[in-house]
Design a protein around this motif. Structure first.
Motif, PDB file in Angstrom:
ATOM      1  N   THR A  92       0.855  -1.188   0.000  1.00 37.93           N
ATOM      2  CA  THR A  92       0.000   0.000   0.000  1.00 37.93           C
ATOM      3  C   THR A  92       0.889   1.235   0.000  1.00 37.93           C
ATOM      4  O   THR A  92       1.816   1.335   0.803  1.00 37.93           O
ATOM      5  CB  THR A  92      -0.923   0.028   1.235  1.00 37.93           C
ATOM      6  OG1 THR A  92      -1.777  -1.123   1.205  1.00 37.93           O
ATOM      7  CG2 THR A  92      -1.784   1.276   1.235  1.00 37.93           C
ATOM      8  N   TYR A 130      -3.391  10.421  -0.660  1.00 35.21           N
ATOM      9  CA  TYR A 130      -3.860   9.379  -1.559  1.00 35.21           C
ATOM     10  C   TYR A 130      -3.367   8.017  -1.065  1.00 35.21           C
ATOM     11  O   TYR A 130      -2.282   7.914  -0.499  1.00 35.21           O
ATOM     12  CB  TYR A 130      -3.334   9.582  -2.978  1.00 35.21           C
ATOM     13  CG  TYR A 130      -3.729  10.877  -3.638  1.00 35.21           C
ATOM     14  CD1 TYR A 130      -4.732  10.905  -4.608  1.00 35.21           C
ATOM     15  CD2 TYR A 130      -3.091  12.074  -3.319  1.00 35.21           C
ATOM     16  CE1 TYR A 130      -5.089  12.091  -5.236  1.00 35.21           C
ATOM     17  CE2 TYR A 130      -3.437  13.266  -3.944  1.00 35.21           C
ATOM     18  CZ  TYR A 130      -4.437  13.265  -4.898  1.00 35.21           C
ATOM     19  OH  TYR A 130      -4.791  14.436  -5.516  1.00 35.21           O
ATOM     20  N   GLN A 131      -4.166   6.989  -1.333  1.00 34.62           N
ATOM     21  CA  GLN A 131      -3.769   5.637  -1.002  1.00 34.62           C
ATOM     22  C   GLN A 131      -3.888   4.757  -2.252  1.00 34.62           C
ATOM     23  O   GLN A 131      -4.940   4.698  -2.886  1.00 34.62           O
ATOM     24  CB  GLN A 131      -4.663   5.074   0.112  1.00 34.62           C
ATOM     25  CG  GLN A 131      -4.268   3.673   0.563  1.00 34.62           C
ATOM     26  CD  GLN A 131      -5.130   3.168   1.699  1.00 34.62           C
ATOM     27  OE1 GLN A 131      -4.685   2.397   2.539  1.00 34.62           O
ATOM     28  NE2 GLN A 131      -6.390   3.581   1.747  1.00 34.62           N
ATOM     29  N   TYR A 132      -2.764   4.088  -2.598  1.00 38.90           N
ATOM     30  CA  TYR A 132      -2.719   3.220  -3.770  1.00 38.90           C
ATOM     31  C   TYR A 132      -2.330   1.810  -3.351  1.00 38.90           C
ATOM     32  O   TYR A 132      -1.658   1.606  -2.339  1.00 38.90           O
ATOM     33  CB  TYR A 132      -1.681   3.712  -4.785  1.00 38.90           C
ATOM     34  CG  TYR A 132      -2.025   5.003  -5.474  1.00 38.90           C
ATOM     35  CD1 TYR A 132      -2.686   5.005  -6.695  1.00 38.90           C
ATOM     36  CD2 TYR A 132      -1.669   6.229  -4.912  1.00 38.90           C
ATOM     37  CE1 TYR A 132      -2.993   6.192  -7.342  1.00 38.90           C
ATOM     38  CE2 TYR A 132      -1.979   7.420  -5.551  1.00 38.90           C
ATOM     39  CZ  TYR A 132      -2.634   7.392  -6.770  1.00 38.90           C
ATOM     40  OH  TYR A 132      -2.941   8.579  -7.399  1.00 38.90           O
ATOM     41  N   ARG A 133      -2.723   0.843  -4.182  1.00 39.28           N
ATOM     42  CA  ARG A 133      -2.222  -0.523  -4.028  1.00 39.28           C
ATOM     43  C   ARG A 133      -1.249  -0.796  -5.163  1.00 39.28           C
ATOM     44  O   ARG A 133      -1.446  -0.354  -6.291  1.00 39.28           O
ATOM     45  CB  ARG A 133      -3.370  -1.539  -4.047  1.00 39.28           C
ATOM     46  CG  ARG A 133      -2.890  -2.998  -3.989  1.00 39.28           C
ATOM     47  CD  ARG A 133      -4.029  -3.945  -3.642  1.00 39.28           C
ATOM     48  NE  ARG A 133      -4.445  -3.749  -2.256  1.00 39.28           N
ATOM     49  CZ  ARG A 133      -5.716  -3.646  -1.874  1.00 39.28           C
ATOM     50  NH1 ARG A 133      -6.685  -3.699  -2.760  1.00 39.28           N
ATOM     51  NH2 ARG A 133      -6.015  -3.466  -0.595  1.00 39.28           N
ATOM     52  N   TYR A 134      -0.176  -1.542  -4.854  1.00 47.37           N
ATOM     53  CA  TYR A 134       0.823  -1.870  -5.867  1.00 47.37           C
ATOM     54  C   TYR A 134       1.398  -3.245  -5.566  1.00 47.37           C
ATOM     55  O   TYR A 134       1.217  -3.801  -4.478  1.00 47.37           O
ATOM     56  CB  TYR A 134       1.952  -0.836  -5.882  1.00 47.37           C
ATOM     57  CG  TYR A 134       2.780  -0.833  -4.609  1.00 47.37           C
ATOM     58  CD1 TYR A 134       3.935  -1.605  -4.493  1.00 47.37           C
ATOM     59  CD2 TYR A 134       2.390  -0.075  -3.502  1.00 47.37           C
ATOM     60  CE1 TYR A 134       4.667  -1.622  -3.315  1.00 47.37           C
ATOM     61  CE2 TYR A 134       3.122  -0.087  -2.324  1.00 47.37           C
ATOM     62  CZ  TYR A 134       4.254  -0.861  -2.241  1.00 47.37           C
ATOM     63  OH  TYR A 134       4.981  -0.893  -1.081  1.00 47.37           O
ATOM     64  N   LEU A 182      -0.252   0.621 -10.236  1.00 46.71           N
ATOM     65  CA  LEU A 182      -0.822   1.434  -9.169  1.00 46.71           C
ATOM     66  C   LEU A 182      -2.339   1.488  -9.305  1.00 46.71           C
ATOM     67  O   LEU A 182      -2.870   1.839 -10.354  1.00 46.71           O
ATOM     68  CB  LEU A 182      -0.252   2.852  -9.208  1.00 46.71           C
ATOM     69  CG  LEU A 182       1.179   3.044  -8.700  1.00 46.71           C
ATOM     70  CD1 LEU A 182       1.563   4.510  -8.794  1.00 46.71           C
ATOM     71  CD2 LEU A 182       1.323   2.558  -7.276  1.00 46.71           C
ATOM     72  N   GLU A 183      -3.027   1.148  -8.230  1.00 54.28           N
ATOM     73  CA  GLU A 183      -4.490   1.171  -8.210  1.00 54.28           C
ATOM     74  C   GLU A 183      -4.948   2.115  -7.110  1.00 54.28           C
ATOM     75  O   GLU A 183      -4.661   1.899  -5.923  1.00 54.28           O
ATOM     76  CB  GLU A 183      -5.032  -0.238  -7.944  1.00 54.28           C
ATOM     77  CG  GLU A 183      -6.530  -0.293  -7.753  1.00 54.28           C
ATOM     78  CD  GLU A 183      -7.018  -1.631  -7.228  1.00 54.28           C
ATOM     79  OE1 GLU A 183      -8.218  -1.740  -6.931  1.00 54.28           O
ATOM     80  OE2 GLU A 183      -6.184  -2.565  -7.090  1.00 54.28           O
ATOM     81  N   LEU A 184      -5.652   3.192  -7.482  1.00 51.31           N
ATOM     82  CA  LEU A 184      -6.119   4.155  -6.498  1.00 51.31           C
ATOM     83  C   LEU A 184      -7.191   3.528  -5.619  1.00 51.31           C
ATOM     84  O   LEU A 184      -8.189   2.998  -6.103  1.00 51.31           O
ATOM     85  CB  LEU A 184      -6.688   5.393  -7.202  1.00 51.31           C
ATOM     86  CG  LEU A 184      -7.236   6.496  -6.282  1.00 51.31           C
ATOM     87  CD1 LEU A 184      -6.123   7.069  -5.403  1.00 51.31           C
ATOM     88  CD2 LEU A 184      -7.889   7.605  -7.110  1.00 51.31           C
ATOM     89  N   LEU A 185      -6.973   3.591  -4.297  1.00 49.11           N
ATOM     90  CA  LEU A 185      -7.922   3.034  -3.337  1.00 49.11           C
ATOM     91  C   LEU A 185      -8.767   4.098  -2.681  1.00 49.11           C
ATOM     92  O   LEU A 185      -9.964   3.908  -2.453  1.00 49.11           O
ATOM     93  CB  LEU A 185      -7.163   2.254  -2.251  1.00 49.11           C
ATOM     94  CG  LEU A 185      -6.337   1.055  -2.715  1.00 49.11           C
ATOM     95  CD1 LEU A 185      -5.609   0.436  -1.518  1.00 49.11           C
ATOM     96  CD2 LEU A 185      -7.209   0.007  -3.401  1.00 49.11           C
ATOM     97  N   LYS A 231      -8.851   8.654  -1.310  1.00 46.25           N
ATOM     98  CA  LYS A 231      -8.253   9.995  -1.241  1.00 46.25           C
ATOM     99  C   LYS A 231      -8.901  10.766  -0.109  1.00 46.25           C
ATOM    100  O   LYS A 231     -10.128  10.759   0.042  1.00 46.25           O
ATOM    101  CB  LYS A 231      -8.430  10.752  -2.562  1.00 46.25           C
ATOM    102  CG  LYS A 231      -7.922  12.190  -2.501  1.00 46.25           C
ATOM    103  CD  LYS A 231      -8.243  12.949  -3.773  1.00 46.25           C
ATOM    104  CE  LYS A 231      -7.831  14.418  -3.664  1.00 46.25           C
ATOM    105  NZ  LYS A 231      -8.169  15.189  -4.891  1.00 46.25           N
TER     106      LYS A 231
END
Length: 258
Positions: free
Chosen positions: A226, A236-240, A249-252, A254
Motif C-alpha cells: 500500500t 492518496y492511497q494506492y495498491r501496488y 498502481l491502483e487508487l484506493l 483519497k
C-alpha cells in the motif's frame, strides 16, 4: 498563507500516519520480530527503533528512551551542524539527510548511535531511503534549497560499507521531494509536477515506468503493498505489487485537503 497551511497539514498527516503504523507494529503479537521500527516517509524528522525515538532538528540528532511512552527520557544529542533535514532508519543504521550530505550512524546500541561517515554532495534538499546495500537520494535544485546550480537529481549510493559510501549513478529529475522504495519499485515525488515510479530490478539503474502528473506529491510511504502519497491536494492511497516490473498502481482512496 493557504499553501503554507496545506503543507503543514500534509506534514502532520504524514507524522500521524507514521506513529499509527508504529503503534500497530508494537501492538501486534509474536508475528512482529523484536525491534520493529516505525514506518515514516523520507521527509520525516523523527523515527522510532525499538524503544528509542530519534528527532532531527536543524542542527542535531536528539535521542529519547520511550520505554515508558508517557514519560520519554532524553538520552543524548549529536551536534551535526546546520541544515539537517530528514532521518531514515534501516536495519542497524540511521541515515540522516542534510543540505550538504548524508550522515550514516551505527545504531546497534539504539540509545548511543555512532557516526560512521558522511556522504557529501552539493548544497540541496536531501531526503534519503535505503534498501539492501543501496541508498536512493533526491537532490532538489533551486534557491529554496540553498543550491546554486539548476539541476535536480536522483543519486544511487552504495552503502554496503556504511563507513565508506560511494555514488554509483545519478540521473536528472524535475523538482524532487520525498521518495520511497519497496521491492522492485522506487517512488519519487516531483511536487506539483506529480509522482514518478521507477523499476529498480537493476538497483543501480532506476528506469522510469510511470509518471502520474495529476497527483501532486510531497512524500510517500510504501508499506505492505500500500502506497500513501501526501501532497498539497490531500492524502492518496494506492495498491501496488512490489515484485512486478510493470505499472500496477491502483487508487484506493483519497482524503482531500481544502
Amino acid at each position: 498563507m493557504k499553501r503554507f497551511f496545506q503543507k503543514t497539514c500534509i506534514v502532520l498527516l504524514s507524522g500521524l500516519l507514521a506513529l499509527s503504523v508504529w503503534q500497530c507494529e508494537m501492538g501486534a503479537s509474536a508475528d512482529v520480530a523484536p525491534g520493529a521500527t516505525g514506518v515514516g516517509g523520507s521527509m520525516a524528522r523523527f523515527a522510532i527503533t525499538d524503544n528509542t525515538l530519534y528527532i532531527v532538528t536543524r542542527q542535531s540528532l536528539d535521542v529519547y528512551d520511550i520505554s515508558s511512552p508517557s514519560e520519554p527520557v532524553r538520552k543524548g544529542k549529536a551536534e551535526l551542524g546546520l541544515g539537517i533535514e530528514t532521518i531514515f532508519p534501516y536495519q542497524k543504521n540511521l541515515f540522516v539527510g542534510a543540505n550538504d550530505g548524508m550522515y550514516i550512524f551505527d545504531n546497534r546500541q539504539p540509545q548511543s548511535p555512532v557516526l560512521l561517515s558522511k556522504y557529501t554532495h552539493v548544497m540541496s534538499c536531501d531526503p534519503v531511503v535505503v534498501q539492501g546495500t543501496y541508498a536512493y537520494v533526491t537532490l532538489r535544485g533551486g534557491v529554496g534549497c540553498r543550491m546554486w546550480q539548476p539541476q535536480s537529481t536522483l543519486d544511487v549510493v552504495d552503502v554496503s560499507n556504511p563507513s565508506s559510501p560511494r555514488m554509483l549513478n545519478s540521473q536528472q529529475l524535475l523538482s524532487p521531494y520525498g521518495l520511497g522504495v519497496d521491492g522492485n519499485k522506487l517512488f519519487v515525488c516531483e511536487g506539483d509536477k506529480g509522482l514518478k515510479v521507477f523499476d529498480i530490478s537493476s538497483p543501480t539503474v532506476p528506469i522510469q515506468i510511470q509518471f502520474l502528473t495529476e497527483v501532486p506529491a510531497y512524500d510517500v510511504i510504501p508499506y505492505r503493498n500500500t502506497l500513501i502519497v501526501t501532497g498539497n491536494k490531500g492524502l492518496y492511497q494506492y495498491r501496488y505489487d512490489g515484485t512486478q516490473t510493470g505499472t500496477s498502481l491502483e487508487l484506493l482512496s483519497k482524503i482531500p485537503v481544502e
